[in-house]
Design an enzyme around this catalytic site. Structure first.
Site, PDB file in Angstrom:
ATOM      1  N   THR A   1      20.783  93.129   8.132  1.00 32.12           N
ATOM      2  CA  THR A   1      19.496  93.407   7.494  1.00 32.12           C
ATOM      3  C   THR A   1      18.661  94.356   8.359  1.00 32.12           C
ATOM      4  OG1 THR A   1      18.757  91.349   8.511  1.00 32.12           O
ATOM      5  CG2 THR A   1      19.275  91.272   6.165  1.00 32.12           C
ATOM      6  N   ASP A   2      18.988  94.450   9.654  1.00 36.77           N
ATOM      7  CA  ASP A   2      18.111  95.218  10.565  1.00 36.77           C
ATOM      8  C   ASP A   2      18.035  96.695  10.193  1.00 36.77           C
ATOM      9  OD1 ASP A   2      20.748  95.597  11.438  1.00 36.77           O
ATOM     10  OD2 ASP A   2      20.263  95.494  13.570  1.00 36.77           O
TER      11      ASP A   2
ATOM     12  N   ALA B   1      31.375  89.476  23.024  1.00 41.74           N
ATOM     13  CA  ALA B   1      31.596  88.268  22.228  1.00 41.74           C
ATOM     14  C   ALA B   1      30.548  88.126  21.128  1.00 41.74           C
ATOM     15  CB  ALA B   1      31.573  87.035  23.135  1.00 41.74           C
ATOM     16  N   GLY B   2      29.761  89.161  20.915  1.00 37.31           N
ATOM     17  CA  GLY B   2      28.731  89.075  19.892  1.00 37.31           C
ATOM     18  C   GLY B   2      27.459  88.412  20.384  1.00 37.31           C
TER      19      GLY B   2
ATOM     20  N   ASP C   1      18.629  93.120  18.829  1.00 44.37           N
ATOM     21  CA  ASP C   1      19.139  92.500  20.060  1.00 44.37           C
ATOM     22  C   ASP C   1      18.143  92.663  21.202  1.00 44.37           C
ATOM     23  OD1 ASP C   1      21.307  92.223  18.442  1.00 44.37           O
ATOM     24  OD2 ASP C   1      22.647  93.516  19.607  1.00 44.37           O
TER      25      ASP C   1
ATOM     26  N   TYR D   1      31.723  99.094  10.186  1.00 47.47           N
ATOM     27  CA  TYR D   1      30.266  99.057  10.349  1.00 47.47           C
ATOM     28  C   TYR D   1      29.635 100.266   9.670  1.00 47.47           C
ATOM     29  CZ  TYR D   1      25.791  98.520  12.849  1.00 47.47           C
ATOM     30  OH  TYR D   1      24.472  98.362  13.181  1.00 47.47           O
TER      31      TYR D   1
HETATM   32  P1  ADP Z   1      28.105  92.738  23.122  1.00 51.22           P
HETATM   33  O1  ADP Z   1      26.745  93.336  23.228  1.00 51.22           O
HETATM   34  O2  ADP Z   1      28.308  91.979  21.853  1.00 51.22           O
HETATM   35  O3  ADP Z   1      28.490  91.915  24.302  1.00 51.22           O
HETATM   36  P2  ADP Z   1      28.793  95.501  23.143  1.00 51.22           P
HETATM   37  O4  ADP Z   1      30.060  96.239  22.853  1.00 51.22           O
HETATM   38  O5  ADP Z   1      27.588  95.845  22.374  1.00 51.22           O
HETATM   39  O6  ADP Z   1      29.127  93.941  23.046  1.00 51.22           O
HETATM   40  O7  ADP Z   1      28.411  95.695  24.662  1.00 51.22           O
HETATM   41  C1  ADP Z   1      29.384  95.427  25.664  1.00 51.22           C
HETATM   42  C2  ADP Z   1      29.414  96.584  26.647  1.00 51.22           C
HETATM   43  O8  ADP Z   1      28.182  96.611  27.394  1.00 51.22           O
HETATM   44  C3  ADP Z   1      30.487  96.423  27.679  1.00 51.22           C
HETATM   45  O9  ADP Z   1      31.727  96.942  27.220  1.00 51.22           O
HETATM   46  C4  ADP Z   1      29.929  97.220  28.848  1.00 51.22           C
HETATM   47  O10 ADP Z   1      30.157  98.609  28.656  1.00 51.22           O
HETATM   48  C5  ADP Z   1      28.438  96.965  28.731  1.00 51.22           C
HETATM   49  N1  ADP Z   1      28.029  95.810  29.552  1.00 51.22           N
HETATM   50  C6  ADP Z   1      27.517  94.648  29.134  1.00 51.22           C
HETATM   51  N2  ADP Z   1      27.238  93.818  30.163  1.00 51.22           N
HETATM   52  C7  ADP Z   1      27.607  94.473  31.289  1.00 51.22           C
HETATM   53  C8  ADP Z   1      27.598  94.167  32.673  1.00 51.22           C
HETATM   54  N3  ADP Z   1      27.153  92.980  33.144  1.00 51.22           N
HETATM   55  N4  ADP Z   1      28.071  95.102  33.533  1.00 51.22           N
HETATM   56  C9  ADP Z   1      28.507  96.294  33.086  1.00 51.22           C
HETATM   57  N5  ADP Z   1      28.547  96.638  31.800  1.00 51.22           N
HETATM   58  C10 ADP Z   1      28.110  95.754  30.891  1.00 51.22           C
HETATM   59 MG    MG Z   2      25.909  94.744  21.921  1.00 52.11          MG
END
Ligand code: ADP
Ligand code: MG
Length: 397
Positions: free
Chosen positions: A43-44, A138-139, A187, A239
């Protein structure tokens, strides 16, 4: 390990990493949480409503300021230290290829770039060490957590005087334009504005927010997250295709966004678009209504009153928006069978996590039953854990 222990470990890991990086202790440590969306999916970007909450898993950024204009970032999740000059950020972003910096570094560096553009301030260089106990991919929005921690840290160290909404915006700019992921602002808003035992009701058009008490503990309820460990990717065709269908539906009805339609408009939508587009539109329109109904139910009757809305949301995503996967459906079905009052997939879909609202006394059995259901279907074992609605971004030291 309790969430508090995991938080402490991540905090300590960030300090250690800064020590390795810069040979010194931090000038400050900021953290920001991941989030779970209680209801309001896809919805965002339709200017609609969402109801996320910040969770008790956080990303920590330990920061040491520098006298020069170098910006160095390191993460316990990444193999390399990435170093750039602040004056080169405008050359690196907006990113077109992603070849100039490793993808993970585009999150913190993109935040720095967005803040400098937004605030027009020069700011000095910094060493930033990042550690997290938010599961990545993991969402649960580890991306908003890293953005929120870095935005809070740099915003204060650079003396920008930005409020939480402005910091959330910087995170979104980083994610959209530096990383290149076409996501909304939910988010970041949840991670910045979350409060204990409450959700953040967000109008994605006006960006107005309202805190909605959840009262889970008082109602004897727990929130289970089932990480299916099926990888999701926002940048995949699914998406984009859903966004395109929503734009088609809005255009056919002559409105700016699907937010401008109500359930009463659906017969007219049916007359103007093909069946698949109708189902996409129907999901968004009914989901917006479910968010409003959920807020009303929480305020008048408490969390035990929202089970049917959570279940209807899942059915809509499974049947109309078609973004569920067998693992998510299995998690929801097994949770309901084990006594959950409501359950739904959460996040962008095509994998990721489901949530279940479970009476405290049924939580352990539900977790076991869900794991058993996955085994019976020969799915990868899920990660099942509870989350507690918690405070948003904060300075920790
Ligand atoms: P979600 O937000 O659901 O966990 P995303 O694909 O949106 O998944 O974001 C994950 C990405 O964000 C990772 O692949 C990495 O590139 C970056 N990221 C998230 N947390 C970290 C972290 N602690 N250190 C480095 N990169 C991170
Ligand atoms: Mg994300």
């Amino acid at each position: 390990m309790s969430a508090a222990e995991a938080n402490e470990r991540a905090d300590a890991a960030a300090r250690r990493l800064l020590n390795e990086l810069a040979g010194r202790g931090p000038d400050g440590i900021w953290s920001a949480p991941g989030r779970v969306n209680l209801i309001g999916e896809h919805t965002d970007y339709n200017d609609g409503f969402v109801l996320p909450f910040a969770i008790d898993r956080r990303t920590y950024a330990a920061i040491g300021t520098r006298r020069d204009t170098r910006l160095r970032v390191a993460s316990t999740h990444a193999p390399e230290v990435v170093e750039v000059d602040l004056d080169d950020l405008d050359r690196l972003f907006p990113a077109h290829s992603g070849t100039d910096v490793p993808e993970w570094a585009a999150y913190p560096l993109g935040v720095a770039w967005a803040l400098r553009r937004q605030a027009g301030a020069a700011g000095a260089g910094a060493d930033i060490a990042i550690a997290s106990d938010v599961p990545v991919g993991a969402g649960l929005s580890s991306s908003a957590a890293i953005e929120g921690a870095v935005a809070s840290a740099l915003g204060e160290v650079w003396g920008l005087g930005l409020d939480r909404v402005a910091l959330a915006r910087a995170g979104r700019v980083a994610e959209n334009d530096a990383v290149g992921a076409p996501t909304g602002i939910m988010d970041q808003m949840a991670s910045m504005l979350g409060q204990p035992d409450a959700a953040v009701f967000l109008d994605c058009r006006s960006l107005e927010t309202d805190i909605v008490e959840l009262g889970l503990a008082a109602a004897g309820l727990e929130l289970l997250v089932v990480d299916t460990r099926v990888a999701h990717a926002h940048s995949t065709g699914g998406y984009r295709e859903r966004r395109a269908a929503c734009e088609r539906g809005a255009a056919a009805m002559g409105v700016t966004a699907l937010r401008d339609l109500t359930v009463d408009d659906l017969p007219e939508v049916a007359a103007r678009v093909d069946d698949e587009t109708l189902r996409r539109v129907r999901h968004v329109v009914t989901e917006n209504q479910r968010v409003l109904d959920t807020v009303r139910a929480l305020r008048s009757d408490g969390p035990r009153a929202i089970g049917a809305l959570l279940r209807a949301s899942h059915a809509s995503m499974r049947d109309d928006f078609e973004i569920s996967v067998p693992e998510l459906d299995a998690a929801v079905d097994a949770a309901i069978a084990a006594g959950a009052i409501g359950a739904r997939m959460t996040g962008g879909g095509f994998g990721g996590a489901a949530i279940a609202l479970v009476p405290r006394e049924d939580a352990a059995t539900a977790a076991t039953d869900i794991t058993r259901a996955f085994a019976a279907s020969a799915f990868r074992p899920p990660h099942v854990f509870t989350v507690v609605p918690s405070a948003g971004a904060a300075r920790d030291a």
